[in-house]
Design an enzyme around this catalytic site. Sequence first.
Site, short mmCIF file in Angstrom:
data_model
loop_
_atom_site.label_atom_id
_atom_site.label_comp_id
_atom_site.label_asym_id
_atom_site.label_seq_id
_atom_site.Cartn_x
_atom_site.Cartn_y
_atom_site.Cartn_z
N LYS A 1 0.84 -1.19 0.00
CA LYS A 1 0.00 0.00 0.00
C LYS A 1 0.88 1.24 0.00
O LYS A 1 1.53 1.56 0.99
CB LYS A 1 -0.92 0.05 1.22
CG LYS A 1 -2.02 1.09 1.00
CD LYS A 1 -2.72 1.50 2.26
CE LYS A 1 -2.01 2.57 3.01
NZ LYS A 1 -1.88 3.85 2.29
N GLY B 1 7.21 5.03 7.93
CA GLY B 1 6.27 6.13 8.17
C GLY B 1 6.53 6.77 9.51
O GLY B 1 7.63 6.66 10.07
N THR C 1 6.35 7.69 13.60
CA THR C 1 6.50 6.89 14.82
C THR C 1 5.15 6.57 15.45
O THR C 1 4.94 5.44 15.91
CB THR C 1 7.44 7.63 15.81
OG1 THR C 1 8.74 7.68 15.21
CG2 THR C 1 7.53 6.93 17.15
N THR D 1 2.26 6.18 13.93
CA THR D 1 1.64 5.13 13.11
C THR D 1 2.33 3.80 13.39
O THR D 1 1.67 2.76 13.51
CB THR D 1 1.75 5.45 11.61
OG1 THR D 1 1.43 6.82 11.40
CG2 THR D 1 0.81 4.59 10.78
N GLU E 1 9.44 15.89 15.68
CA GLU E 1 9.76 15.89 14.25
C GLU E 1 8.85 16.88 13.52
O GLU E 1 7.63 16.77 13.59
CB GLU E 1 9.55 14.48 13.68
CG GLU E 1 10.01 14.38 12.23
CD GLU E 1 9.75 13.01 11.62
OE1 GLU E 1 8.66 12.45 11.83
OE2 GLU E 1 10.65 12.52 10.90
P1 NAD Z 1 2.39 7.98 8.10
O1 NAD Z 1 2.81 7.19 9.26
O2 NAD Z 1 1.28 8.94 8.24
O3 NAD Z 1 1.97 7.02 6.89
C1 NAD Z 1 2.83 6.06 6.35
C2 NAD Z 1 2.01 4.97 5.68
O4 NAD Z 1 1.26 4.27 6.67
C3 NAD Z 1 0.97 5.50 4.69
O5 NAD Z 1 0.92 4.63 3.58
C4 NAD Z 1 -0.32 5.44 5.48
O6 NAD Z 1 -1.45 5.32 4.67
C5 NAD Z 1 -0.10 4.18 6.29
N1 NAD Z 1 -0.89 4.06 7.52
C6 NAD Z 1 -1.37 5.03 8.31
N2 NAD Z 1 -2.08 4.51 9.34
C7 NAD Z 1 -2.01 3.16 9.20
C8 NAD Z 1 -2.52 2.07 9.95
N3 NAD Z 1 -3.26 2.24 11.06
N4 NAD Z 1 -2.26 0.82 9.52
C9 NAD Z 1 -1.52 0.62 8.42
N5 NAD Z 1 -1.02 1.61 7.65
C10 NAD Z 1 -1.26 2.87 8.05
O7 NAD Z 1 3.70 8.69 7.58
P2 NAD Z 1 3.83 9.78 6.43
O8 NAD Z 1 3.27 11.07 6.94
O9 NAD Z 1 3.34 9.22 5.14
O10 NAD Z 1 5.42 9.90 6.28
C11 NAD Z 1 6.21 10.75 7.04
C12 NAD Z 1 6.90 9.99 8.16
O11 NAD Z 1 7.66 8.92 7.65
C13 NAD Z 1 7.88 10.86 8.92
O12 NAD Z 1 7.74 10.60 10.30
C14 NAD Z 1 9.24 10.37 8.45
O13 NAD Z 1 10.31 10.55 9.34
C15 NAD Z 1 8.95 8.92 8.24
N6 NAD Z 1 9.94 8.33 7.35
C16 NAD Z 1 10.86 7.47 7.87
C17 NAD Z 1 11.83 6.91 7.05
C18 NAD Z 1 12.87 5.96 7.60
O14 NAD Z 1 13.51 5.31 6.80
N7 NAD Z 1 13.03 5.83 8.89
C19 NAD Z 1 11.85 7.22 5.70
C20 NAD Z 1 10.90 8.11 5.21
C21 NAD Z 1 9.94 8.65 6.04
#
Ligand code: NAD
Length: 480
Positions: free
Chosen positions: A173, A226, A228, A230, A384
């Site tokens: 997804k 994604g 922390t 989530t 963040e």
């Molecule tokens: P997010 O956590 O909002 O979403 C990430 C993904 O999770 C999306 O596809 C979203 O639809 C899905 N999601 C949300 N709720 C869910 C649930 N309950 N069950 C399953 N899937 C769910 O993150 P974002 O806003 O898309 O991305 C930004 C974040 O990602 C920042 O915190 C960033 O630091 C982090 N990030 C980390 C890395 C790493 O390698 N550590 C790399 C890139 C981004």
Amino acid sequence: MLKIENYINGELVAPIDQQYLDNINPATGQVYSLIPDSNAGDVEKAVKAAKDAFPDWSTCGIDTRAKLLNKIADLIDQNLEELALAESIDNGKPLSLAKSVDIPRASSNFRFYASGIQHFASEAHFMEGTAINYTKRSAVGVAGCISPWNLPLYLFSWKIAPALAAGNTVVAKPTEVTPMTAYLLSKICIEAGLPNGVLNIVHGLGHKAGQAIVEHKDVPLISFTGGTETGKKLAATAAPMFKKLSLELGGKNPNIIFADCDFDDMLKTTIRSSFANQGQICLCGSRIFIERPIYEKFKKAFVEKVEKMHVGDPLDANTKMGAVVSEPHMNKVLGYIKLAQEEGGTILCGGNQVSLQGDCAGGFFIAPTVIEGLDYQCRTNQEEIFGPVVTLTPFDSEEEVLTMANATAYGLAATIWTQDLKRAHRVAHQVKSGIVWVNCWLLRDLRTPFGGMKQSGVGREGGFEALRFFTEPQNVCIKL
Ligand code: NAD
């Protein structure tokens, strides 16, 4: 208007209940396509297709799998222009960045794991005169891969490629915020001849489609990148089902600058490590610590350069700073800038939304922002922000800067600038982060372990680490 489709069992299909979400171009603020608002029923279809495809895919042999992954990589390269344009429109990032980093890296991910799986060996342990143990590593089953919006195709492929190479089938997804290049990837997979059901891409909301993947009893491993918060929710769902879980989460990375650094090199790189992709890279160094003797010199030179950065239409070749990804995200970042002022910070430059003319008049742009005068423990320096905002803090000793650098709940990446080799090692070993760059930033070797300490994640991606995650080890002990 273009309707993105799910990719299930080798076909592009509409969501079962025909519901769609708006897809907004962040540079214009306009809806320009529609995203399937998939539900548990769509996920069910995708998991079934992946489960049915698993026996053949996991046993077809690494040569066959590697050939198909290389074919996908070739097609990504051939479609570089189209994919980069799509990524830029969907995400707001400068087209030049999508063309030079995001899309080339996506094809590298497939190529790297096409080759990696052919070099992946498992261990044998000899008990002298008694027995031989060997470790058999097998594909696990249907892998759930969930990715964020900041580097859409780059991070999506960083999960899918090792999962497929190792012989798993996948239900993936992409984020609902930037789904377009994942959709284009599904067309590429069809063209490449990937067998039906091997990769399935279900679009939609996290708490609906994403949650359904994590909850599904036939998805035994989840790779997630994604936020922390989530990640915590995912872990709570997956833990009682004892799923394998890889979590790549948020960061609040320190950039530690000692007075003996190569100043020009540091300055040039610090501009990038602060503001590349509008500061929306999990590895960006948003907390800049500068040794006091060069604090004023750094501040003057840095602010001068930042003020000259051109915020503009992402499709314009001169643009270094495009749009942030969405209106809610823009408001979140602007909220943090306001908070920084309430916490006693001084805005040295930026601090405001930028209004452009023409097509981009309704877009979500923020001026690159530099703030000083904040305590290292205040919320601005702890949480963040994930936008074009950095803070400057002076320090007097290694001990002091390490205390400040390690003071957050995160531990993803750190950058250290010094020409003193001993100090570089000493400080690197004491910084609590999974990745440390010395005198460079974002220099990536795909073979190295990638991931965070503390609340920045669980497990590591990259190289053989990912292949270990996507396989189940079994020890076989044979008595001599
Ligand atoms: P997010 O956590 O909002 O979403 C990430 C993904 O999770 C999306 O596809 C979203 O639809 C899905 N999601 C949300 N709720 C869910 C649930 N309950 N069950 C399953 N899937 C769910 O993150 P974002 O806003 O898309 O991305 C930004 C974040 O990602 C920042 O915190 C960033 O630091 C982090 N990030 C980390 C890395 C790493 O390698 N550590 C790399 C890139 C981004």
